[in-house]
Design a protein around this motif. Structure first.
Motif, PDB file in Angstrom:
ATOM      1  N   HIS A 210     129.274 -70.829  97.367  1.00 38.76           N
ATOM      2  CA  HIS A 210     129.300 -69.369  97.390  1.00 38.76           C
ATOM      3  C   HIS A 210     130.207 -68.846  96.271  1.00 38.76           C
ATOM      4  O   HIS A 210     131.104 -69.561  95.809  1.00 38.76           O
ATOM      5  CB  HIS A 210     129.827 -68.861  98.743  1.00 38.76           C
ATOM      6  CG  HIS A 210     128.940 -69.184  99.903  1.00 38.76           C
ATOM      7  ND1 HIS A 210     127.889 -68.381 100.291  1.00 38.76           N
ATOM      8  CD2 HIS A 210     128.952 -70.239 100.777  1.00 38.76           C
ATOM      9  CE1 HIS A 210     127.296 -68.909 101.347  1.00 38.76           C
ATOM     10  NE2 HIS A 210     127.911 -70.025 101.662  1.00 38.76           N
ATOM     11  N   PRO A 211     130.009 -67.602  95.842  1.00 36.41           N
ATOM     12  CA  PRO A 211     130.861 -67.034  94.788  1.00 36.41           C
ATOM     13  C   PRO A 211     132.221 -66.588  95.344  1.00 36.41           C
ATOM     14  O   PRO A 211     132.575 -65.404  95.352  1.00 36.41           O
ATOM     15  CB  PRO A 211     130.032 -65.840  94.290  1.00 36.41           C
ATOM     16  CG  PRO A 211     129.222 -65.422  95.474  1.00 36.41           C
ATOM     17  CD  PRO A 211     128.885 -66.695  96.195  1.00 36.41           C
ATOM     18  N   THR A 216     133.489 -71.614  99.701  1.00 32.79           N
ATOM     19  CA  THR A 216     133.087 -71.449 101.096  1.00 32.79           C
ATOM     20  C   THR A 216     133.199 -69.975 101.492  1.00 32.79           C
ATOM     21  O   THR A 216     133.884 -69.190 100.836  1.00 32.79           O
ATOM     22  CB  THR A 216     133.943 -72.313 102.038  1.00 32.79           C
ATOM     23  OG1 THR A 216     135.294 -71.836 102.057  1.00 32.79           O
ATOM     24  CG2 THR A 216     133.928 -73.771 101.581  1.00 32.79           C
ATOM     25  N   CYS A 217     132.515 -69.624 102.564  1.00 28.53           N
ATOM     26  CA  CYS A 217     132.499 -68.228 103.015  1.00 28.53           C
ATOM     27  C   CYS A 217     133.908 -67.737 103.333  1.00 28.53           C
ATOM     28  O   CYS A 217     134.755 -68.496 103.830  1.00 28.53           O
ATOM     29  CB  CYS A 217     131.621 -68.087 104.245  1.00 28.53           C
ATOM     30  SG  CYS A 217     129.872 -68.377 103.956  1.00 28.53           S
ATOM     31  N   VAL A 218     134.148 -66.474 103.075  1.00 27.39           N
ATOM     32  CA  VAL A 218     135.437 -65.838 103.368  1.00 27.39           C
ATOM     33  C   VAL A 218     135.223 -64.814 104.481  1.00 27.39           C
ATOM     34  O   VAL A 218     134.308 -63.988 104.407  1.00 27.39           O
ATOM     35  CB  VAL A 218     136.023 -65.160 102.116  1.00 27.39           C
ATOM     36  CG1 VAL A 218     137.268 -64.350 102.463  1.00 27.39           C
ATOM     37  CG2 VAL A 218     136.338 -66.207 101.053  1.00 27.39           C
ATOM     38  N   VAL A 280     127.771 -79.124 104.500  1.00 27.80           N
ATOM     39  CA  VAL A 280     126.313 -79.222 104.584  1.00 27.80           C
ATOM     40  C   VAL A 280     125.728 -77.985 103.921  1.00 27.80           C
ATOM     41  O   VAL A 280     126.453 -77.149 103.377  1.00 27.80           O
ATOM     42  CB  VAL A 280     125.851 -79.340 106.053  1.00 27.80           C
ATOM     43  CG1 VAL A 280     126.354 -80.635 106.666  1.00 27.80           C
ATOM     44  CG2 VAL A 280     126.329 -78.143 106.869  1.00 27.80           C
ATOM     45  N   GLY A 281     124.416 -77.850 103.950  1.00 26.06           N
ATOM     46  CA  GLY A 281     123.776 -76.734 103.270  1.00 26.06           C
ATOM     47  C   GLY A 281     124.127 -75.380 103.868  1.00 26.06           C
ATOM     48  O   GLY A 281     124.532 -75.269 105.036  1.00 26.06           O
ATOM     49  N   ARG A 282     123.979 -74.359 103.071  1.00 22.92           N
ATOM     50  CA  ARG A 282     124.217 -72.992 103.542  1.00 22.92           C
ATOM     51  C   ARG A 282     123.303 -72.658 104.718  1.00 22.92           C
ATOM     52  O   ARG A 282     122.194 -73.169 104.830  1.00 22.92           O
ATOM     53  CB  ARG A 282     123.896 -71.978 102.433  1.00 22.92           C
ATOM     54  CG  ARG A 282     124.812 -71.934 101.263  1.00 22.92           C
ATOM     55  CD  ARG A 282     124.423 -70.690 100.452  1.00 22.92           C
ATOM     56  NE  ARG A 282     125.070 -70.635  99.147  1.00 22.92           N
ATOM     57  CZ  ARG A 282     124.991 -69.577  98.341  1.00 22.92           C
ATOM     58  NH1 ARG A 282     124.276 -68.522  98.718  1.00 22.92           N
ATOM     59  NH2 ARG A 282     125.607 -69.575  97.173  1.00 22.92           N
ATOM     60  N   ARG A 283     123.790 -71.754 105.566  1.00 18.76           N
ATOM     61  CA  ARG A 283     122.926 -71.169 106.592  1.00 18.76           C
ATOM     62  C   ARG A 283     122.284 -69.913 106.034  1.00 18.76           C
ATOM     63  O   ARG A 283     122.934 -69.128 105.335  1.00 18.76           O
ATOM     64  CB  ARG A 283     123.734 -70.827 107.843  1.00 18.76           C
ATOM     65  CG  ARG A 283     124.251 -72.017 108.601  1.00 18.76           C
ATOM     66  CD  ARG A 283     124.990 -71.612 109.852  1.00 18.76           C
ATOM     67  NE  ARG A 283     126.147 -70.773 109.562  1.00 18.76           N
ATOM     68  CZ  ARG A 283     127.070 -70.454 110.452  1.00 18.76           C
ATOM     69  NH1 ARG A 283     126.954 -70.887 111.709  1.00 18.76           N
ATOM     70  NH2 ARG A 283     128.091 -69.697 110.126  1.00 18.76           N
TER      71      ARG A 283
END
Length: 335
Positions: A210-211, A216-218, A280-283
């Protein structure tokens, strides 16, 4: 005045009940006990509990009249995103029709104050460093849709019937106060990590491309005790108003924490560094960053979060260990 707290025997609801009774407010809880973790034992001693559904208009009417209710804090709702995709009719019935029934009862009883539990899910996948209350609402699943429809319904009812209203948009909720009252579900990231570690499996991180600074998600995580305090502040704000009006506020910390940072903190708090988190892969549908702007709630309610992310993880882990060991004793539960 007496506040009716729907969903009051659940994870968040019981914390709200505890915050409000601790501050001297009179409350009555209404809960159908269908949600995982909802239990009469969660409630402080002496708090009346009416067992039933908000869809039961006759029961709601009797509860309001019998307890002389003059304000409502509405938390009862279905809240699993995946389930909402699989069962949208269930979510619209419970979250929208249920709210309609409750508002009809409130209007009939001339209740003048109504606080709605909403969600950051109303924003969908916002492209913003900080999500303000004016960020466009574009929900991407039936759960978020029902929460947004609920806000529209509450505000319209307030304007039509002279009712002061508040819509509280939660960001990620975690922690417990005390630990025995921790969330029994495993649908959020922190208990998901706990469950994996307890099974000796690696916690899963969905995507590291992710950017964001570490890929990773924030997210913005708020301690449930702070969230409960925000409900108290909103209820008292409405109670003090001379004229009806509506308020919509985010409830978060204004601070973003990445999923990788959460995984590292969970490992540090639990002492379980093995197995390490696995990517693992993005959701599908996971936004890269969702962090609240909290300027409005600080300005309007004088509220700010006090607990850190580590506080959330430590209290949640203590509660998790108690539950897994079978030694959990919820405040108010007889031995």
């Amino acid at each position: 005045m007496t506040w009716l707290i729907t969903g009051g025997a659940g994870y968040i609801g019981a914390h709200v009940v505890r915050a409000m009774t601790g501050a001297g407010e009179r409350v009555v809880a209404l809960d159908d006990l269908s949600a995982g973790g909802s239990a009469p034992e969660r409630l402080p001693e002496g708090v009346p509990l009416v067992i039933g559904s908000i869809l039961d208009r006759e029961l709601v009417d009797r509860t309001i009249a019998g307890h002389e209710v003059s304000g409502v804090v509405h938390l009862a709702a279905r809240k699993q995103v995946g389930e909402s995709v699989e069962a949208p009719l269930l979510y619209y019935r419970e979250n929208v029709h249920g709210l309609t029934t409750l508002l009809e009862a409130a209007v009939a009883a001339r209740i003048q104050r109504f606080v709605l539990s909403s969600s950051a899910a109303v924003y969908g996948m916002p492209d913003a460093r900080l999500v303000t209350e004016d960020t466009p609402c574009l929900p991407i699943n039936p759960y978020g849709e029902t929460k947004l429809a609920g806000e529209w319904l509450v505000r319209a009812t307030g304007r039509a019937h002279g009712m002061a209203t508040a819509c509280l948009r939660y960001f990620n909720v975690a922690g417990a106060a005390p630990p025995e009252s921790a969330d029994a579900g495993v649908s959020n990231v922190i208990p998901m990590f706990f469950e994996a570690l307890t099974k000796g499996e690696p916690p899963l991180i969905f995507g590291d491309d992710h950017p964001t600074p570490d890929g990773t998600c924030v997210r913005d995580s708020v301690h449930v005790a702070d969230l409960a305090g925000a409900h108290l502040a909103a209820a008292r704000h409405l109670a003090a108003r001379d004229r009806p009006g509506d308020l919509t506020v985010n409830i978060g910390t204004g601070l973003g924490v990445s999923v990788r940072e959460l995984a590292d903190l969970v490992a540090a708090v639990t002492g379980r560094t093995e197995p390490a988190a696995r990517v693992v892969g993005r959701r599908a549908g996971d936004p890269a960053r969702v962090v609240a702007s909290v300027d409005r709630i600080e300005r309007e309610l004088g509220w700010t979060a006090r607990h850190t992310v580590r506080d959330m993880i430590e209290s949640a882990w203590q509660g998790w260990c108690l539950r897994v060991s079978g030694e959990s004793k919820i405040p108010g539960q007889s031995t």
